[in-house]
Design a protein around this motif. Structure first.
Motif, PDB file in Angstrom:
ATOM      1  N   LEU A  22     -27.860  90.977  44.525  1.00 12.97           N
ATOM      2  CA  LEU A  22     -27.952  90.019  45.613  1.00 12.97           C
ATOM      3  C   LEU A  22     -26.942  90.311  46.722  1.00 12.97           C
ATOM      4  CD1 LEU A  22     -28.560  86.654  43.748  1.00 12.97           C
ATOM      5  CD2 LEU A  22     -30.182  87.985  45.077  1.00 12.97           C
ATOM      6  N   ALA A  23     -25.891  91.031  46.404  1.00 14.98           N
ATOM      7  CA  ALA A  23     -24.859  91.329  47.405  1.00 14.98           C
ATOM      8  C   ALA A  23     -25.386  92.302  48.463  1.00 14.98           C
ATOM      9  CB  ALA A  23     -23.620  91.893  46.727  1.00 14.98           C
ATOM     10  N   ILE A  24     -26.242  93.231  48.082  1.00 14.15           N
ATOM     11  CA  ILE A  24     -26.760  94.233  49.030  1.00 14.15           C
ATOM     12  C   ILE A  24     -27.597  93.550  50.121  1.00 14.15           C
ATOM     13  CG2 ILE A  24     -28.267  96.248  49.272  1.00 14.15           C
ATOM     14  CD1 ILE A  24     -27.305  97.074  46.446  1.00 14.15           C
ATOM     15  N   PRO A  25     -28.587  92.707  49.829  1.00 12.06           N
ATOM     16  CA  PRO A  25     -29.316  92.038  50.901  1.00 12.06           C
ATOM     17  C   PRO A  25     -28.433  91.102  51.721  1.00 12.06           C
ATOM     18  CG  PRO A  25     -30.545  91.874  48.855  1.00 12.06           C
ATOM     19  CD  PRO A  25     -29.208  92.452  48.524  1.00 12.06           C
ATOM     20  N   LEU A  26     -27.448  90.469  51.046  1.00 11.11           N
ATOM     21  CA  LEU A  26     -26.550  89.585  51.790  1.00 11.11           C
ATOM     22  C   LEU A  26     -25.703  90.372  52.778  1.00 11.11           C
ATOM     23  CD1 LEU A  26     -25.429  87.014  49.069  1.00 11.11           C
ATOM     24  CD2 LEU A  26     -26.848  86.607  51.060  1.00 11.11           C
ATOM     25  N   LEU A  27     -25.244  91.551  52.401  1.00 13.54           N
ATOM     26  CA  LEU A  27     -24.467  92.399  53.326  1.00 13.54           C
ATOM     27  C   LEU A  27     -25.346  92.866  54.491  1.00 13.54           C
ATOM     28  CD1 LEU A  27     -22.310  94.575  50.875  1.00 13.54           C
ATOM     29  CD2 LEU A  27     -21.527  92.769  52.407  1.00 13.54           C
ATOM     30  N   LYS A  28     -26.569  93.242  54.198  1.00 13.37           N
ATOM     31  CA  LYS A  28     -27.485  93.656  55.262  1.00 13.37           C
ATOM     32  C   LYS A  28     -27.797  92.489  56.199  1.00 13.37           C
ATOM     33  CE  LYS A  28     -29.731  97.524  52.956  1.00 13.37           C
ATOM     34  NZ  LYS A  28     -30.987  98.074  52.507  1.00 13.37           N
ATOM     35  N   LEU A  29     -27.982  91.304  55.635  1.00 10.25           N
ATOM     36  CA  LEU A  29     -28.231  90.117  56.445  1.00 10.25           C
ATOM     37  C   LEU A  29     -27.028  89.794  57.331  1.00 10.25           C
ATOM     38  CD1 LEU A  29     -30.155  87.764  57.112  1.00 10.25           C
ATOM     39  CD2 LEU A  29     -29.075  86.502  55.235  1.00 10.25           C
ATOM     40  N   ARG A  31     -24.870  92.001  58.506  1.00 12.92           N
ATOM     41  CA  ARG A  31     -24.868  92.997  59.592  1.00 12.92           C
ATOM     42  C   ARG A  31     -25.914  92.638  60.653  1.00 12.92           C
ATOM     43  NH1 ARG A  31     -24.886  98.092  55.718  1.00 12.92           N
ATOM     44  NH2 ARG A  31     -22.746  97.924  54.918  1.00 12.92           N
ATOM     45  N   THR A  32     -27.087  92.182  60.196  1.00 13.89           N
ATOM     46  CA  THR A  32     -28.142  91.791  61.127  1.00 13.89           C
ATOM     47  C   THR A  32     -27.693  90.614  61.986  1.00 13.89           C
ATOM     48  OG1 THR A  32     -29.809  92.509  59.535  1.00 13.89           O
ATOM     49  CG2 THR A  32     -30.555  91.083  61.314  1.00 13.89           C
ATOM     50  N   LEU A  33     -27.041  89.652  61.374  1.00 14.41           N
ATOM     51  CA  LEU A  33     -26.533  88.514  62.133  1.00 14.41           C
ATOM     52  C   LEU A  33     -25.457  88.939  63.118  1.00 14.41           C
ATOM     53  CD1 LEU A  33     -26.452  85.712  59.408  1.00 14.41           C
ATOM     54  CD2 LEU A  33     -27.984  85.918  61.343  1.00 14.41           C
ATOM     55  N   ASP A  34     -24.602  89.889  62.717  1.00 16.72           N
ATOM     56  CA  ASP A  34     -23.584  90.401  63.647  1.00 16.72           C
ATOM     57  C   ASP A  34     -24.233  91.079  64.845  1.00 16.72           C
ATOM     58  OD1 ASP A  34     -21.548  89.468  62.070  1.00 16.72           O
ATOM     59  OD2 ASP A  34     -21.212  91.394  61.025  1.00 16.72           O
ATOM     60  N   GLU A  35     -25.256  91.891  64.588  1.00 20.03           N
ATOM     61  CA  GLU A  35     -25.963  92.568  65.688  1.00 20.03           C
ATOM     62  C   GLU A  35     -26.675  91.548  66.588  1.00 20.03           C
ATOM     63  OE1 GLU A  35     -26.014  95.783  66.622  1.00 20.03           O
ATOM     64  OE2 GLU A  35     -24.538  96.186  65.053  1.00 20.03           O
TER      65      GLU A  35
END
Length: 138
Positions: A22-29, A31-35
């Motif tokens: 679950l940490a991998i999608p949360l990290l990607k999410l 990054r997406t929110l930061d962008e």
């Protein structure tokens, strides 16, 4: 180790694995929110010149519309003057001109009718000779 402890170790391992998955999608999410935050910030920074340009354009359009209003007011005044001039012309010269045209038409029609009558009563000229030959008179 007892079976309860082994079950606890298996459950703890499964929980760690679940947290890692679950940490991998949360990290990607994240990054997406930061962008997305960066894109919104850039769009906000670029809107100031757009709004300034739009405001300038609207000011120019309003100036041109005021000019067009002046032009249409002048055109309205000119068309009113032309209408008044036409009415004046019709009132002063229209009646006599119509009467003169009707009189000249009546005179020309009367002259044509008179010519036809005189031509029918007095046979003269080439046409009358031919008709005289046909009738046997000479």
């Amino acid at each position: 180790m007892s079976p309860g402890q082994i079950a606890a170790l298996v459950a703890a391992g499964a929980f760690v694995l679940l947290v890692l998955l679950l940490a991998i999608p949360l990290l990607k999410l994240g990054r997406t929110l930061d962008e997305a935050t960066i894109a919104i910030r850039k769009a906000h920074e670029n809107t100031d010149p757009l709004f300034t340009g739009a405001n300038t354009t609207l000011n120019h359009v309003n100036t041109q519309l005021e000019r067009v209003d002046g032009i249409t007011a002048n055109a309205r005044a000119v068309s009113g003057n032309v209408s008044a001039l036409t009415s004046l012309f019709t009132a002063t010269l229209g009646g006599p001109l119509v009467k003169a045209a009707a009189f000249s038409y009546g005179v020309s029609k009367a002259l044509r009718a008179r010519r036809k009558r005189t031509a029918a009563m007095e046979p003269t000229g080439r046409h009358s000779r031919r008709s005289a030959r046909r009738s046997g008179k000479r």
